[in-house]
Design an enzyme around this catalytic site. Structure first.
Site, PDB file in Angstrom:
ATOM      1  N   ASP A 270      -5.206  -8.397  -3.214  1.00  0.00           N
ATOM      2  CA  ASP A 270      -5.533  -8.112  -1.819  1.00  0.00           C
ATOM      3  C   ASP A 270      -6.813  -8.808  -1.363  1.00  0.00           C
ATOM      4  O   ASP A 270      -6.822 -10.007  -1.116  1.00  0.00           O
ATOM      5  CB  ASP A 270      -5.616  -6.601  -1.617  1.00  0.00           C
ATOM      6  CG  ASP A 270      -5.530  -6.191  -0.159  1.00  0.00           C
ATOM      7  OD1 ASP A 270      -5.664  -7.058   0.720  1.00  0.00           O
ATOM      8  OD2 ASP A 270      -5.329  -5.002   0.124  1.00  0.00           O
TER       9      ASP A 270
ATOM     10  N   HIS B 276       0.823  -1.212   0.000  1.00  0.00           N
ATOM     11  CA  HIS B 276       0.000   0.000   0.000  1.00  0.00           C
ATOM     12  C   HIS B 276       0.862   1.269   0.000  1.00  0.00           C
ATOM     13  O   HIS B 276       0.881   1.989  -0.986  1.00  0.00           O
ATOM     14  CB  HIS B 276      -1.001   0.029   1.156  1.00  0.00           C
ATOM     15  CG  HIS B 276      -1.913  -1.149   1.214  1.00  0.00           C
ATOM     16  ND1 HIS B 276      -2.705  -1.524   0.143  1.00  0.00           N
ATOM     17  CD2 HIS B 276      -2.153  -2.053   2.203  1.00  0.00           C
ATOM     18  CE1 HIS B 276      -3.400  -2.599   0.463  1.00  0.00           C
ATOM     19  NE2 HIS B 276      -3.075  -2.949   1.701  1.00  0.00           N
TER      20      HIS B 276
END
Length: 454
Positions: free
Chosen positions: A319, A268
């Site tokens: 994810d 991220h």
């Protein structure tokens, strides 16, 4: 095995009439300007396949369950509570079946490998299994069934917050001490000996809010040669919590306290200052971006232009697996930059094809993050390959040098015909070779899981 392709994107550009010879999972030889032979596997256009560098496979089964707006503000933290309640119902058999379905969908989407960031280690309520690595073994078995390349990443998760709050509720299935997680890593390493040699086991201190500086240091000292994946600076609340507890912002603290290098993948890295962005780019570590999930959770937008300008390395991951799509992942990444900056063609260092820059950059970064000698089509590389149909209506109008732009911005995953994972030809003419069995098991799992959920 020989693959004949009408055209291919090699390291130095596009070529036509190509035969790629695969031996022991690697590309042995490439011949250009040849004619097909009767025994060749024939495809239209050959590209290096990407690695999906960040996945929580179990979350695939809850896709679509959290899109109802409740009273008050909906954000990542309310989504997380729903996720914790969901995972409490999962059995080892469920996790195995869901992982196999998820990995198969990744391969059909064009991914040759996956980094499974695995943090469910125990039973409901934190009860341990007879084999402490039971759920890691289930993930590894799912990878074996699907043939996807696997870098398994057992997660160290010790606390519920940066102030060492105790784990509770669904988090009890995550918790381990250093000794316990090292045991899981060791068992996982032994288990993968039965899989192809491109399989890897790395380590994953979950985040600065779920571990401590001393635990991170000890874990790294035990496994100095392994890939290290870690969530970092995903949410503004996380940045505030870590800043208060550690006296520095997450990326700032990490850069000051650890020798971040090419073995690292920071997931991220959404909320960084310019100095942090430049500093992280200079380490050679990969930033693992998950644009579909980051958009779904309202995380924020990665600072792409600065990172790319400093030659930062990126890869992409699915994810939460709410929508497994290689093309959509890259497209969402670029479009997020365009919407923020009100510009076009952002994620590229100089002039040229933005689609190629995104695709080839993610191919290289993903391979580095998963410790795979892949990311390009060249002798000696793993045969992580993807074939697309350039005659498809979404691509047929394009020149060779525009094909990856078309793939990234104009096509869907249905243009993908074949995928090889280290030479394992798992997707053929758009169908996974174990698709019927995997789907039947998944449907059975979901039927029983729905009854448990009520």
């Amino acid at each position: 095995m020989d693959i004949f392709s009408q055209k291919a994107r090699l390291t130095d550009g596009w070529v036509e009439n190509v035969r790629v010879t695969i031996l022991d999972g690697h590309i042995e030889k490439i011949r250009i300007g040849v004619k097909p032979k009767s025994k060749d596997i024939r495809v239209d256009t050959l590209l290096p396949a990407l690695a999906n560098l960040h996945s929580h496979s179990f979350q695939r089964a809850m896709a679509g369950m959290t899109e109802y707006r409740a009273a008050g503000r909906e954000n990542f933290w309310t989504w997380r509570e729903l996720m914790y309640r969901f995972l409490n119902y999962l059995t080892p058999e469920d996790i195995s079946s869901i992982a196999a379905q998820t990995f198969m969908e990744m391969q059909k989407s064009g991914y040759a490998a996956v980094g499974e960031f695995h943090y469910i280690h125990h039973g409901s309520g934190g009860n341990t299994y007879d084999n402490p690595a039971e759920l890691s073994v289930r993930i590894i078995e799912a990878a074996k069934l699907t043939g996807i390349g696997l870098t398994h990443l057992p997660v160290l998760y010790t606390y519920a917050g940066a102030q060492k709050q105790p784990l509770a509720g669904g988090q009890l299935r995550f918790g381990n001490s250093i000794d316990e997680i090292c045991n899981i890593v060791s068992i996982s390493q032994k288990t993968i000996s039965f899989l192809p040699p491109d399989t890897r086991v790395g380590i994953a201190p979950h985040s600065l809010r779920a571990t401590t500086p001393s635990d991170i240091k000890e874990l790294l000292s035990c496994y100095s040669d392994k890939q290290v994946h870690m969530h970092i600076a995903e949410q503004t609340k996380e940045v505030s919590e870590v800043s208060e507890a550690f006296g520095a912002r997450p990326v700032e603290w990490l850069l000051e306290n650890h020798a971040i290098n090419t073995n690292w993948c920071l997931i991220h890295a959404t909320h960084m200052t310019q100095a942090e962005t430049i500093g992280l780019a200079k380490t050679g570590a990969v930033v693992g971006l998950c644009p579909i999930t980051e958009a779904n959770l309202g995380d924020g937008i990665f600072e792409g232009p600065t990172f790319i300008k400093e030659n930062g390395k990126i890869g992409v991951g699915s994810d939460s697996n709410i929508n497994i799509s290689l093309t959509e992942e890259l497209r969402t990444l670029e479009y997020s930059q365009r919407l923020r900056d009100q510009q076009r063609n952002v994620m590229i260092h100089t002039e040229g094809s933005v689609g190629e820059a995104l695709y080839l950059g993610a191919a290289s970064g993903g391979a580095q993050a998963l410790d795979r000698k892949a990311g390009s089509i060249a002798p000696g590389k793993l045969a992580d390959l993807m074939a697309v149909d350039s005659c498809h209506t979404n691509l047929c109008a394009l020149r060779n040098d525009q094909l990856i732009d078309g793939l990234v911005f104009a096509a869907k995953d249905n243009v993908i015909t074949d995928v090889w994972s280290a030479g394992r030809h798992q997707v053929r003419d758009g169908i996974h070779i174990e698709e019927n069995n995997i789907q039947a098991s998944y449907f059975k799992t979901i039927t029983t899981l729905k009854k448990r959920l009520g």
